[in-house]
Motif scaffolding. Structure first.
Motif, PDB file in Angstrom:
ATOM      1  N   ALA A 140      -1.756 -23.257  -5.286  1.00 15.95           N
ATOM      2  CA  ALA A 140      -2.375 -21.968  -4.949  1.00 15.95           C
ATOM      3  C   ALA A 140      -1.375 -21.036  -4.279  1.00 15.95           C
ATOM      4  O   ALA A 140      -1.329 -19.834  -4.573  1.00 15.95           O
ATOM      5  N   ASP A 141      -0.570 -21.564  -3.365  1.00 15.75           N
ATOM      6  CA  ASP A 141       0.408 -20.725  -2.679  1.00 15.75           C
ATOM      7  C   ASP A 141       1.462 -20.188  -3.646  1.00 15.75           C
ATOM      8  O   ASP A 141       1.937 -19.061  -3.499  1.00 15.75           O
ATOM      9  N   ASP A 142       1.824 -20.994  -4.630  1.00 16.97           N
ATOM     10  CA  ASP A 142       2.888 -20.595  -5.558  1.00 16.97           C
ATOM     11  C   ASP A 142       2.438 -19.504  -6.522  1.00 16.97           C
ATOM     12  O   ASP A 142       3.271 -18.850  -7.141  1.00 16.97           O
ATOM     13  N   ILE A 143       1.121 -19.279  -6.638  1.00 18.91           N
ATOM     14  CA  ILE A 143       0.643 -18.140  -7.425  1.00 18.91           C
ATOM     15  C   ILE A 143       1.071 -16.839  -6.766  1.00 18.91           C
ATOM     16  O   ILE A 143       1.290 -15.828  -7.436  1.00 18.91           O
ATOM     17  N   GLU A 144       1.209 -16.888  -5.441  1.00 20.50           N
ATOM     18  CA  GLU A 144       1.486 -15.698  -4.626  1.00 20.50           C
ATOM     19  C   GLU A 144       0.425 -14.644  -4.911  1.00 20.50           C
ATOM     20  O   GLU A 144      -0.757 -14.941  -4.841  1.00 20.50           O
ATOM     21  N   ASP A 145       0.810 -13.409  -5.265  1.00 26.32           N
ATOM     22  CA  ASP A 145      -0.170 -12.370  -5.579  1.00 26.32           C
ATOM     23  C   ASP A 145      -0.048 -11.914  -7.027  1.00 26.32           C
ATOM     24  O   ASP A 145      -0.379 -10.772  -7.361  1.00 26.32           O
ATOM     25  N   ASP A 146       0.415 -12.801  -7.895  1.00 22.92           N
ATOM     26  CA  ASP A 146       0.614 -12.471  -9.299  1.00 22.92           C
ATOM     27  C   ASP A 146      -0.143 -13.498 -10.139  1.00 22.92           C
ATOM     28  O   ASP A 146       0.294 -14.634 -10.301  1.00 22.92           O
ATOM     29  N   TYR A 147      -1.289 -13.087 -10.681  1.00 26.27           N
ATOM     30  CA  TYR A 147      -2.147 -14.038 -11.379  1.00 26.27           C
ATOM     31  C   TYR A 147      -1.501 -14.582 -12.650  1.00 26.27           C
ATOM     32  O   TYR A 147      -1.914 -15.617 -13.176  1.00 26.27           O
ATOM     33  N   LEU A 148      -0.463 -13.897 -13.176  1.00 27.03           N
ATOM     34  CA  LEU A 148       0.217 -14.362 -14.384  1.00 27.03           C
ATOM     35  C   LEU A 148       1.344 -15.343 -14.084  1.00 27.03           C
ATOM     36  O   LEU A 148       1.934 -15.922 -14.995  1.00 27.03           O
ATOM     37  N   ARG A 149       1.642 -15.521 -12.818  1.00 23.39           N
ATOM     38  CA  ARG A 149       2.718 -16.424 -12.441  1.00 23.39           C
ATOM     39  C   ARG A 149       2.361 -17.867 -12.824  1.00 23.39           C
ATOM     40  O   ARG A 149       1.206 -18.286 -12.737  1.00 23.39           O
ATOM     41  N   VAL A 370      -1.778  -6.185   2.176  1.00 25.67           N
ATOM     42  CA  VAL A 370      -1.248  -4.819   2.110  1.00 25.67           C
ATOM     43  C   VAL A 370      -2.395  -3.832   2.329  1.00 25.67           C
ATOM     44  O   VAL A 370      -3.414  -3.895   1.630  1.00 25.67           O
ATOM     45  N   LYS A 371      -2.231  -2.934   3.273  1.00 30.19           N
ATOM     46  CA  LYS A 371      -3.248  -1.940   3.559  1.00 30.19           C
ATOM     47  C   LYS A 371      -3.092  -0.727   2.635  1.00 30.19           C
ATOM     48  O   LYS A 371      -1.986  -0.370   2.244  1.00 30.19           O
ATOM     49  N   THR A 372      -4.227  -0.124   2.282  1.00 31.05           N
ATOM     50  CA  THR A 372      -4.204   1.143   1.555  1.00 31.05           C
ATOM     51  C   THR A 372      -4.560   2.266   2.523  1.00 31.05           C
ATOM     52  O   THR A 372      -5.224   2.037   3.540  1.00 31.05           O
ATOM     53  N   HIS A 373      -4.124   3.477   2.182  1.00 38.95           N
ATOM     54  CA  HIS A 373      -4.382   4.629   3.047  1.00 38.95           C
ATOM     55  C   HIS A 373      -4.996   5.755   2.225  1.00 38.95           C
ATOM     56  O   HIS A 373      -4.763   5.866   1.020  1.00 38.95           O
ATOM     57  N   MET A 374      -5.756   6.601   2.897  1.00 43.46           N
ATOM     58  CA  MET A 374      -6.507   7.644   2.226  1.00 43.46           C
ATOM     59  C   MET A 374      -6.252   8.997   2.870  1.00 43.46           C
ATOM     60  O   MET A 374      -6.261   9.128   4.102  1.00 43.46           O
ATOM     61  N   ILE A 375      -5.983   9.973   2.025  1.00 45.53           N
ATOM     62  CA  ILE A 375      -6.001  11.379   2.426  1.00 45.53           C
ATOM     63  C   ILE A 375      -7.228  11.949   1.741  1.00 45.53           C
ATOM     64  O   ILE A 375      -7.171  12.347   0.565  1.00 45.53           O
ATOM     65  N   SER A 423       0.865   0.772  -1.066  1.00 46.70           N
ATOM     66  CA  SER A 423       2.194   0.450  -0.534  1.00 46.70           C
ATOM     67  C   SER A 423       2.738  -0.805  -1.201  1.00 46.70           C
ATOM     68  O   SER A 423       2.045  -1.473  -1.980  1.00 46.70           O
ATOM     69  N   ARG A 424       3.982  -1.121  -0.869  1.00 41.11           N
ATOM     70  CA  ARG A 424       4.665  -2.250  -1.515  1.00 41.11           C
ATOM     71  C   ARG A 424       3.835  -3.540  -1.423  1.00 41.11           C
ATOM     72  O   ARG A 424       3.334  -3.901  -0.362  1.00 41.11           O
ATOM     73  N   GLY A 425       3.717  -4.211  -2.557  1.00 44.24           N
ATOM     74  CA  GLY A 425       2.987  -5.473  -2.615  1.00 44.24           C
ATOM     75  C   GLY A 425       1.520  -5.340  -2.963  1.00 44.24           C
ATOM     76  O   GLY A 425       0.835  -6.347  -3.177  1.00 44.24           O
ATOM     77  N   ARG A 488      -4.543  -3.021 -11.672  1.00 42.43           N
ATOM     78  CA  ARG A 488      -3.084  -3.105 -11.496  1.00 42.43           C
ATOM     79  C   ARG A 488      -2.792  -4.477 -10.880  1.00 42.43           C
ATOM     80  O   ARG A 488      -2.542  -4.593  -9.678  1.00 42.43           O
ATOM     81  N   PRO A 489      -2.856  -5.525 -11.695  1.00 39.73           N
ATOM     82  CA  PRO A 489      -2.787  -6.889 -11.161  1.00 39.73           C
ATOM     83  C   PRO A 489      -1.405  -7.342 -10.731  1.00 39.73           C
ATOM     84  O   PRO A 489      -1.283  -8.377 -10.088  1.00 39.73           O
ATOM     85  N   TYR A 490      -0.361  -6.587 -11.098  1.00 37.17           N
ATOM     86  CA  TYR A 490       0.984  -6.963 -10.670  1.00 37.17           C
ATOM     87  C   TYR A 490       1.274  -6.360  -9.300  1.00 37.17           C
ATOM     88  O   TYR A 490       0.939  -5.196  -9.040  1.00 37.17           O
ATOM     89  N   PRO A 491       1.903  -7.080  -8.387  1.00 35.46           N
ATOM     90  CA  PRO A 491       2.248  -6.500  -7.082  1.00 35.46           C
ATOM     91  C   PRO A 491       3.150  -5.276  -7.238  1.00 35.46           C
ATOM     92  O   PRO A 491       4.107  -5.287  -8.010  1.00 35.46           O
ATOM     93  N   PHE A 492       2.824  -4.235  -6.502  1.00 31.45           N
ATOM     94  CA  PHE A 492       3.577  -2.976  -6.570  1.00 31.45           C
ATOM     95  C   PHE A 492       4.960  -3.152  -5.973  1.00 31.45           C
ATOM     96  O   PHE A 492       5.105  -3.585  -4.828  1.00 31.45           O
ATOM     97  N   ASP A 493       5.967  -2.792  -6.728  1.00 30.71           N
ATOM     98  CA  ASP A 493       7.361  -2.889  -6.285  1.00 30.71           C
ATOM     99  C   ASP A 493       7.885  -1.479  -6.029  1.00 30.71           C
ATOM    100  O   ASP A 493       8.619  -0.910  -6.839  1.00 30.71           O
ATOM    101  N   GLY A 494       7.475  -0.925  -4.909  1.00 29.34           N
ATOM    102  CA  GLY A 494       7.877   0.434  -4.567  1.00 29.34           C
ATOM    103  C   GLY A 494       7.434   0.768  -3.162  1.00 29.34           C
ATOM    104  O   GLY A 494       6.915  -0.081  -2.423  1.00 29.34           O
ATOM    105  N   THR A 495       7.640   2.026  -2.760  1.00 27.17           N
ATOM    106  CA  THR A 495       7.311   2.464  -1.405  1.00 27.17           C
ATOM    107  C   THR A 495       5.916   3.067  -1.312  1.00 27.17           C
ATOM    108  O   THR A 495       5.123   2.705  -0.450  1.00 27.17           O
TER     109      THR A 495
END
Length: 538
Positions: A140-149, A370-375, A423-425, A488-495
């Protein structure tokens, strides 16, 4: 491949076991989650953050009279096993595993093949049912946050009923682990472990439910034996000499994690491996481990139920609801001037950016990590409603008409979310939107910074094919969200990644979720999936 039969030993004990099952368990057989495919199982394992995940036991079976009888005779239930926050129990039915997935069946959906169940079956002269697989927490841990892993298969085991007659004893045996205890001062102490009295492996071994370990602090470390769900604590403090006590009074100590005047009691879990002894600020003793206050059995069960519902909706709703476009989506440019208006709003109100609050039972976003933010667009509802009614309503109505559905006379504005920053991740699980309100929708791409890898919107079109759609600022996706699986099931790789989401429904739209579940097609599909709606939240 589907040649499950009952072994002679299982058949001979079936009737007696079935009687025992009914007498002791009544009508409820405990919480065992029906698994649809590998992606579903991986999502269930991601319902708690990495480092807090746990082992799993899955029964692979075939929907035949003899196989179901054998499974019931075991019985495959959660009775006398750790609670759901320490062990996940699933079952996977073979005969409808491909038929119940309406979209294209691809390799990463095939859980039994990945776990080696197919290879195991082919190696046997006689078929077995069920085939029970144990997966350690490391999977389970090795899945990390990528269900296709593809997680590690180290420690994955298949139950051999010829060697181990009781699968629950075998499961407890696999859950046994050693904890290393380190002490940085040379004074002995004692640790008491309270094992769970439902542990049939310890019962078989004739061992006591409570064990006290005398720790020699002169050795490099001590080891104690625990099972996930056991409790333990320092039952005899180190006897420090008076000068050392006075000296330690002046040093800063760790803050105690509980208000009790006693030494804290800890619950063992699968990912607990090494603990250091610490003295707290009230001079009690414990370990350098943060108690998992939120990760309770009821909390985990609620999250598993949410994930179960998400995947059930994905398999049923797209087959029933009406739609207009052959694929369910198009990518296009925003109308002239719209991106500029969204950017002006984004910058004007950015100082009121807030962290979003999510219900803890929700699993759509990985907000624990990872937290999301709202404007919020509600800061200027005149501008919000102008964009919705004057700009996007005509665009989406024209799209419906271009698809040949000129009978749709108008669209009713139902929701406008955003501007949301990821945000990232961050990741967003594949899902379908609300049936009653999110019929014609748009994702508006406002801004993105520091993007090192494209972060596509993944959709499963109405043609059953999977598409990854990337957007640049100023672009948008029109989609029929009530029916289209998207995320968007892949972890976000960005800022930063900023989107807005707008939703409409046709005038006169009368579909509700309750109507979907009453539809004969939904009822038949649920039956084929061995599910009913009550069992999801049982």
């Amino acid at each position: 491949f589907f040649c499950f039969t009952v072994s002679h030993r299982m058949a001979s004990s079936y009737y007696l076991s079935l009687i025992v099952t009914y007498v002791f368990y009544g009508l409820s057989i405990g919480k065992v989650y029906e698994l649809y495919h590998r992606d579903h199982f991986h999502d269930e394992m991601q319902d708690v953050p990495k480092g807090m995940r746990y082992a799993a036991a899955i029964a692979f079976y075939n929907d035949t009279k003899t196989c179901n009888a054998a499974k019931d005779a075991l019985p495959f239930t959660d009775n006398k096993l750790p609670s759901v926050d320490h062990l996940f129990l699933g079952q996977y039915e073979f005969s409808t595993s491909r038929d119940r997935v309406w979209y294209n069946y691809v390799d990463h959906l095939d859980l039994p093949k990945y776990l080696g169940v197919e290879e195991y079956m082919n190696s046997k002269e006689q078929c077995e049912c069920p085939i029970i697989v144990f997966l350690p927490a490391s999977y389970a841990d090795d899945i990390e946050d990528d269900y296709l892993r593809n997680p590690t298969l180290d420690g994955v085991k298949i139950w051999n009923s010829e060697e181990e007659s009781d699968w629950k004893i075998w499961t407890w045996k696999n859950l046994e682990k050693k904890l290393k205890i380190y002490m940085d001062i040379p004074y002995d102490f004692e640790i008491t472990v309270n094992h769970q009295t439902i542990n049939t492996y310890l019962q078989q071994q004739g061992k006591k439910w409570t064990k006290t370990y005398k720790v020699n602090a002169l050795l490099s470390h001590a080891e104690i034996t625990v099972f996930p769900g056991d409790t333990f604590y320092i039952s005899s403090d180190p006897e420090l000499p008076a000068p050392l006590k006075r000296a330690r009074k002046k040093t800063q100590k760790a803050k105690k994690p509980t208000p009790s005047a006693m030494n804290p009691v800890y619950t063992a879990h699968s990912n607990m491996n090494v603990l250091n002894v610490v003295q707290f600020d009230d001079d009690t003793w414990g370990f350098d481990y943060t108690l998992r206050e939120e990760i309770t059995a009821s909390f985990v069960a609620r999250r598993h139920s949410t994930t179960m519902m998400t995947h059930t909706r994905n398999l049923i709703i797209p087959q029933i609801l009406p739609a207009t476009h052959p694929k369910g989506f198009i990518k296009t440019k925003m109308p002239p001037g719209l991106h500029e208006r969204l950017v002006r709003f984004y910058r004007k109100w950015y100082h009121l950016r807030t962290e979003e609050s999510w219900d803890k039972s929700g699993t759509q976003l990985n907000f624990f990590k990872v937290k999301t933010h709202m404007i919020s667009l509600d800061h200027d509802y005149h501008e919000r409603d102008s964009i919705a009614n004057d700009v996007m309503r005509p665009v989406l109505l024209k799209w419906a008409h271009d698809n040949g559905h000129t009978d749709i006379t108008g669209l009713e504005f139902t929701a406008f979310y955003g501007i949301r920053e990821y945000s990232r991740g961050a990741s967003l699980r594949n899902h379908v939107d609300r049936v009653d309100t999110h019929v014609f929708s748009a994702v508006l791409q406002v801004a993105q910074t520091g993007v090192e890898t494209p972060w596509p919107l993944q959709v499963i079109g109405f043609d059953g094919k999977l598409y990854d759609i990337t957007l640049e600022p100023g672009e948008m996706i029109l989609y029929e969200g009530h029916k289209l699986i998207h995320g968007r099931p892949y972890p976000f790789d960005g800022t930063r990644f900023a989107n807005a989401f707008i939703h409409f429904k046709p005038v006169g739209w009368d579909w509700q979720t309750s109507r979907v579940w009453r539809d004969d097609r939904a009822v038949n599909t649920l039956n084929n999936m061995h599910m009913d709606m009550r069992s999801i939240y049982r």
